[in-house]
Design an enzyme around this catalytic site. Structure first.
Site, PDB file in Angstrom:
ATOM      1  CB  THR A 197      -0.875   0.037   1.260  1.00  0.00           C
ATOM      2  OG1 THR A 197      -0.001   0.084   2.403  1.00  0.00           O
ATOM      3  CG2 THR A 197      -1.752  -1.189   1.377  1.00  0.00           C
ATOM      4  CD  GLU A 201      -5.486  -2.487   1.192  1.00  0.00           C
ATOM      5  OE1 GLU A 201      -5.758  -1.909   0.117  1.00  0.00           O
ATOM      6  OE2 GLU A 201      -4.961  -1.903   2.159  1.00  0.00           O
ATOM      7  CE  LYS A 207     -17.915  12.184  14.528  1.00  0.00           C
ATOM      8  NZ  LYS A 207     -17.795  10.731  14.717  1.00  0.00           N
ATOM      9  CD1 TRP A 244     -17.977  12.193  10.690  1.00  0.00           C
ATOM     10  CD2 TRP A 244     -18.860  10.513   9.515  1.00  0.00           C
ATOM     11  NE1 TRP A 244     -17.446  11.028  11.174  1.00  0.00           N
ATOM     12  CE2 TRP A 244     -17.966   9.977  10.472  1.00  0.00           C
ATOM     13  CE3 TRP A 244     -19.518   9.645   8.666  1.00  0.00           C
ATOM     14  CZ2 TRP A 244     -17.717   8.621  10.597  1.00  0.00           C
ATOM     15  CZ3 TRP A 244     -19.280   8.291   8.781  1.00  0.00           C
ATOM     16  CH2 TRP A 244     -18.380   7.783   9.748  1.00  0.00           C
TER      17      TRP A 244
END
Lengths: 541, 541
Positions: free
Chosen positions: B183, B327, B437, B442
């Site tokens: 990654t 992934e 936040k 959110w």
């Protein structure tokens, strides 16, 4: 846990239709009228059927037969059985009675799902079905007909009131058998082939590729090839995975029924055997129906004569040629021109387009000559096609000896005699048993047949091996003339035409004109029948 | 033996190119000139490389790193390693030095294949590479450069004289690791993911489907997305399987280089991140090169702003949106309009086309809200995307704790916050760590960014979470104006524009104009960098 522990399950094809394509349609023609529902409805009914199967007491790994046309109910069986770890055996309704009785007994089907109009056929054999405990009749009206079948249920009654969701297993071992088909044997009894979840999913991905059947949500597919004939070439699974609209022609469709469905449902693609397209051509020529939505016809089962491909193309409908068999789920070859072959002349393009095509991804093939060595890739030398791959069977169901004969060395010996050219296009010359062996040399009947069918007066033609006192076998042509054609002089014309293309020893010694060519259960020319009739044609001469 | 015993091997993708597409080309741009050969040549060189790996003493299961651009030599590594049961680790050349050194040590690469122009970067770290025994330099000239690297070989010298055929194993266990990627970590060190033969083959089939990347022999694909970036999204494998012409832009390509390749090689498709297409747009507008062959641009890595999609479409080039991650081999979603959505207005079509798309076949996904329950499919409610499927990783390489955190319950928790609508289209709202936040609620930075980038004077924009004394976090917009644009009055215009689309509490408290937005190694906006600089912007206020 690793990603490879996630199994390939037919269930995930079903879930995709439910989750992403719940508004797309599945349409079935019945003589009583058109039935229409969405993949959303379909999913609910598959769940109801799964509950009904539980109530019938059907256990994991047990088999159920279907004796049915292409309909949405048949599609429900395609998913409800495998997705609950049972097995669907699609019985071929067109093979001789002794053959289909054999397949049902051999598979040990516990139940048989039968279309209403086919019930009389099953009534006649029910006493010979050794394992069938009950019959479920699928009737368009949803009412059970008068029948002498014992332990009989109505499909719609079984489903009525069942929950429209079902607790499918989270995962099924991908090696689990999902479906079962039998070969349509030309010699002996049909042989069974088991299809696994893994094999079906891989075959579904492969046939959906752009250079194969090019399956997309944007497609409306008319499935003419029967669902009892090698799973309608796998199309029902591919359509469901990609969300294509499926159109089923239902019981006993006529060419007119197909034409009307193409027009009314704006069908973009269709798939079937050449004899169907020959019959449909008359409808196209009549101009009564609108075929403008039709983008492509997939043709397989046997080779379409060039004249047929050309006739469709004159109407703006390209034909794409494919090849396969029960032992291969079934698709093995698809014939599309490579990009750089599109620059060739029309004539040169047909050289490739008439062939059965290129091997699909993941399949390994070789063409083995009589010497046991691979033949040259010259488009000429003939050998038997051997196959292996993740959806190529490795044996027949409970047939040890036949399995050893056909799959003994790890390769599937197809029994088809083929050539392969420099570009990798494979062409079927013949079944090994259809080859004509004249004076120790092989003659390909298929090439002769295609040449004869190019004659403007000929509707259909086959060339068979007739016994010969001197040469052992010699080719005999059997031809059907188009309506209104006068047979006089035609024999000479055909012979002259052939003599320009083939060596003289290939030429049929004679041409007989017949009323029609008998067809097998899946619409192929039935040479066995003609050989019975004309096999000794040269012996008295 | 059964058909499911036939394993899914990358080898069969290679053999297909050899057997069917030996005339199709692989083209690489080098600053020194264009290199061109066929899949036939390619196969011979892969075999030579396999022999060379044998001579280097590399054993089954051992790893080799590549530190390289998109070239035919890198493609040879993609096949020669896996097809001989070794593992290729494609090292990301753009991540910080300490990161790529970590990945090479963690993977335990025994050899490192390095492009000539990148040799100086490796020279600087060679003393920290704990497992590398030798370096193979890939030089366009085929001559070894002056270098301080120890145990150094020239790629071309290793291949020279080797046999152009190779006895590949008949079958490889499909669970065998074939490749390895890390990654590009935004926090901590990169984490490794192993790719198996099975997973690569399945991913290759899936991305090739018509409604995914639509891979065909007729395609000429310019692979802009780096081969060190999740295997160039799997495109090299798909192109090889279907026989598409591959065009590699080589070392350090400029937008002008890409434009010239598209023109000269008649490129039909290309794939890369939005920042590349933003840069190429200037070339298209200049009109110096011929882009008429280009049929479609696949865009991923991050969401393209609508203004970019529209600009390409004005030039007749549709952009198709995809989404994935290391992934997942990597592709998970592709955004194509369903047939019946094509009837919508342009505006409504963009509602779907701006999203990341529909789940690919065989993948299972769910969107899990803070409550732990799946969110409503209303296109609004936000939750984290969880995935499982046959090419979704189940763990990180030798990272027990991180594996437990991310994959613990059998699902891969992507860390991406998304919505899913009634049609099943998924839209990424944010990385969980990029969400703002504010006062316990959110705010999606991505939606704000896209809106700001729709302003005609804005070239690029990001919105970050800046600490706030009262609200904990508040959005701060950072924008780059187009050349020649005057910043005066723009702040007010942008704020007014946003206030028409978003609730007032979503609106950034301020807009700062910056020279450029820092990019990550794979071309995404690097918010971490901006957060370092502007994270306390509101704290003194």
């Amino acid at each position: 846990m690793f990603d490879y522990d996630f199994p390939l399950n037919i269930n995930d094809l079903l879930y995709r239709a439910r989750d992403l394509f719940s508004k797309r349609e599945v349409v079935t023609r019945y003589p009583e009228g058109v039935h229409r529902y969405t993949y959303g409805d379909f999913y609910g009914r598959v769940c109801q059927l799964a509950h009904a199967l539980d109530q019938l007491g059907l256990k994991k790994g047990e088999k159920v037969g279907s004796f049915a046309w292409n309909t949405f109910r048949h599609l429900e069986l395609y998913f409800a059985l495998p997705c609950t770890e049972r097995i669907l055996h699609t019985v071929n309704i067109r093979i001789p009675q002794e053959h289909f009785v054999h397949t049902i007994n051999k598979a040990e089907d516990r139940f048989l799902f039968v279309d209403e109009d086919l019930v009389p056929i099953i009534e006649r054999v029910q006493d010979r079905l050794e394992t069938v405990e009950g019959y479920i009749v699928m009737s368009p009206s949803g009412r059970l007909p008068q029948t002498s079948l014992r332990s009989v249920y109505d499909y719609e009654e079984l489903l009525a009131g069942q929950d429209e969701d079902y607790p499918f297993p989270e995962f099924i071992d991908e090696k689990t058998t999902a479906l079962m088909c039998f070969t349509s044997a030309t010699t002996g009894l049909p042989k069974g082939v088991e299809y696994t979840h893994r094999g079906v999913v891989l075959h579904t991905l492969a046939i959906s590729l752009p250079d194969a059947a090019n399956m997309s949500e944007k497609m409306t597919l008319l499935l003419v090839v029967p669902m009892f004939h090698v799973l309608s070439w796998g199309c029902p699974f591919a359509c469901t995975m990609v969300g294509a609209k499926q159109v089923f022609p239902g019981p006993q469709p006529t060419p007119g029924d197909l034409a009307r469905l193409i027009q009314d449902e704006r069908v973009t693609h269709t798939a079937g055997v050449p004899t169907v397209w020959l019959a449909l051509l008359d409808e196209i020529k009549l101009g009564k129906y609108d075929f403008s939505s039709l983008q492509e016809v997939l043709v397989g089962g046997s080779a379409p004569p060039r004249s047929l491909m050309e006739a469709y193309e004159e109407h703006g409908i390209p034909m794409v040629h494919a090849y396969g068999m029960t032992e291969a789920y079934p698709v093995v070859l698809v014939s599309r021109l490579k990009s750089y072959l599109e620059d060739l002349s029309r004539e040169e393009q047909y050289y490739y387009r008439m062939k059965q095509g290129l091997l699909m991804p993941l399949l390994r093939g070789k063409v083995v000559g009589e010497s046991g060595r691979e033949v040259a890739h010259d488009g000429k030398e003939l050998g038997e096609l051997w196959l292996r791959g993740p959806w190529i069977a490795r044996g027949y169901y409970r047939e040890e000896e036949k399995t050893r004969e056909t799959f003994g060395d790890g390769w599937y010996h197809t029994g088809d005699v083929v050539s392969i050219d420099q570009e990798g296009y494979i062409q079927i010359a013949d079944r090994t048993k259809d080859l004509i062996k004249s004076g120790g040399e092989w003659i390909s009947s298929v090439e002769l047949e295609n040449a004869i069918m190019a004659h403007p007066a000929v509707r259909e033609a086959v060339v068979i091996a007739a016994s010969h006192p001197k040469w052992n076998e010699r080719p005999l042509a059997c031809a059907v003339l188009k309506e209104g054609e006068d047979p006089r002089g035609k024999k000479k014309e055909i012979k002259e035409m052939l003599s320009q293309k083939f060596p003289s020893w290939w030429l049929p010694d004679d041409v007989v004109f017949v009323e029609e060519i008998p067809k097998t259960s899946v619409g192929k020319f039935d040479k066995k029948e003609l050989r019975k009739k004309f096999g000794d044609y040269y012996m008295g001469k």
